[in-house]
Structures are given as C-alpha cells and as structure tokens.
Design an enzyme around this catalytic site. Sequence first.
Site, PDB file in Angstrom:
ATOM      1  N   ILE A 112       0.893  -1.155   0.000  1.00  0.00           N
ATOM      2  CA  ILE A 112       0.000   0.000   0.000  1.00  0.00           C
ATOM      3  C   ILE A 112       0.938   1.213   0.000  1.00  0.00           C
ATOM      4  CG2 ILE A 112      -0.170  -0.187   2.527  1.00  0.00           C
ATOM      5  CD1 ILE A 112      -2.883   1.092   2.479  1.00  0.00           C
ATOM      6  N   SER A 113       0.646   2.201  -0.841  1.00  0.00           N
ATOM      7  CA  SER A 113       1.523   3.371  -0.966  1.00  0.00           C
ATOM      8  C   SER A 113       1.530   4.177   0.321  1.00  0.00           C
ATOM      9  CB  SER A 113       1.046   4.272  -2.105  1.00  0.00           C
ATOM     10  OG  SER A 113       1.008   3.569  -3.314  1.00  0.00           O
TER      11      SER A 113
END
Length: 263
Positions: A112-113
Amino acid sequence: MRDSQRPLRQGGFVLAAVASLCAATIGLLCLAAAIPSSAAGSSQEKYEQRRDRMVEQIRRMHSTAPQAAGGSISEAVLEAMGSVPRHLFVPQRARSRAYANRPLPIGHGQTISQPYIVALMTELLQLEPGDKVFELGTGSGYQAAVISRLARSVHTMEIIPELAREAESNLDEADIDNVRVYRGDAYYGLPEEAPFDAIVVTAASDHIPPPLIRQLKPGARMVIPVGRPFLTQQLTLVRKKANGSVDIEHLLPVSFVPLTGGH
Ligand code: SAH
C-alpha cells in the site's frame, strides 16, 4: 463491487517514496516504526488521533516538496485522507503501523503506498464531485477509497485476483459503495466504462499506456509513475487537451512496483 476481466498475471513489488522527502527503501518496509500492539490498542479514537497526525504530517511534508509538486494539498483531499480508515486496508499484523507515513506490505509482493504519495496523487487529479475515475492497480483498495470521497465513482482494476478480493472486502468493511473492483490487466483500461474524468496509475510503467490516453476525456488528467521498474520513476501528470493531444509534465521522483501483464 466485483467483475472479472482478462487473464491474470503475477504482480511486482511496490515502494512509493518521494526520494527527496522520504528515503524509504524496500528493506525498510517490514521494519517500520514498531508501535507496541498493546499500546496501539484498537479503539476508533486512537485510530482517529493517528489519522489526524498523519494529515498534519502530509501538510508539513508538502510544504517542503519540490515546486513541481504544486502549491498545496487542498483541504478536501486532506479531509478525505482524514476520513478513510487506513488501518482497514492493511493486514491485521500491520495495523499498528497503518498511519505511519510509509508504504506497508499487503502480501503477494505488493505494498500500500505511503500516505503522502496517496494524497499527492489524489490532489494532482483535481477531482470534481461528479467525476468517474479509473485506477490501474487496486492493491489494498486504499487509493481508490480516498478518491471515492471526492468523486462520483471509481473503477479500479487489479491483476492479482487475491488482492482484488481482499480490496473488495476492505472497501465493504469501510462502507464504501462507489468503488467497483475489476480483475485483469488494466494496461488496456476499461473501454466499456470510458471515457474517464481522471485516471490514476499506481504501478510503474516505462511508457504511458496508449489505451489509457484514449480513455481520458478531453480536459481530463492522468497521474502515472513513468520510468524503469525497480529504479526511480518520475511522477508524471498527463493532461489531455480538447484537440486530443496531451501535455506531459514530470513532477518528482518516486518509486513504485512495476506494472505487469502481457502488453
Ligand atoms: N493503489 C494501491 C497500491 C498499488 S500497488 C493501494 O492503494 O493499495 C500496485 C498494484 O498494481 C499491485 O497490487 C499490482 O498487482 C497491480 N498491478 C500491476 N500491474 C498491473 C496491471 N497491468 N493491471 C492491473 N493491476 C496491476
């Protein structure tokens, strides 16, 4: 919330970082800021406080960002970031670290960024409430969830079927009902729902996929990390003009997992 598309292939590994702002490395992902889980607790209040702190951190980071990244992150985007329960989009074991400003592993070699990058990419899209948005690379569903607060609908496609399924479940748990998750190779976009008011690509490509340019409305924007996989890419803003030609602006260095698939 579900649909099935083209053949499925294995994905890569993401790391979202603005080189000059956050020197995250792949090796660091799993070592991130250990908040003891006992101290972390699980109350909504604690998560809300952490979200507030995360939003303040994004504000501060952006104030030192390169000029090219734009003036400021709008209150609307910060509010969206402050309202989406990011902890629901990370694996249970990583929840205590959900609000740290760093990417986190979500399984299948993907991440997940980091929150700052999610906020910046959302800002660059300049969304309007009526917009229909396409995302390449659903991952956890978090970026789509943030966009869903600011747009009418989000169509997001993921090439790893297990991640697509988990993203659907994360979005359900967060009570988000204007995101539709598709399985397949999003390089080709989603012609049946095109054209889009905005497109966000969350995997690195060495070129801008022509099908995605075609599926942008005139006047619409696409944000995409362009460059060699596993190296630094340039976060790139693509603006489609009324005559169909595009303006391309490289904004700042980032590092994302590669776009995969058979194109
Ligand atoms: N937006 C995500 C993070 C993306 S990680 C989030 O908020 O969590 C990048 C994702 O792109 C990975 O899950 C990877 O499997 C996916 N991906 C890579 N190439 C793809 C392709 N051609 N089509 C669809 N998804 C792709």
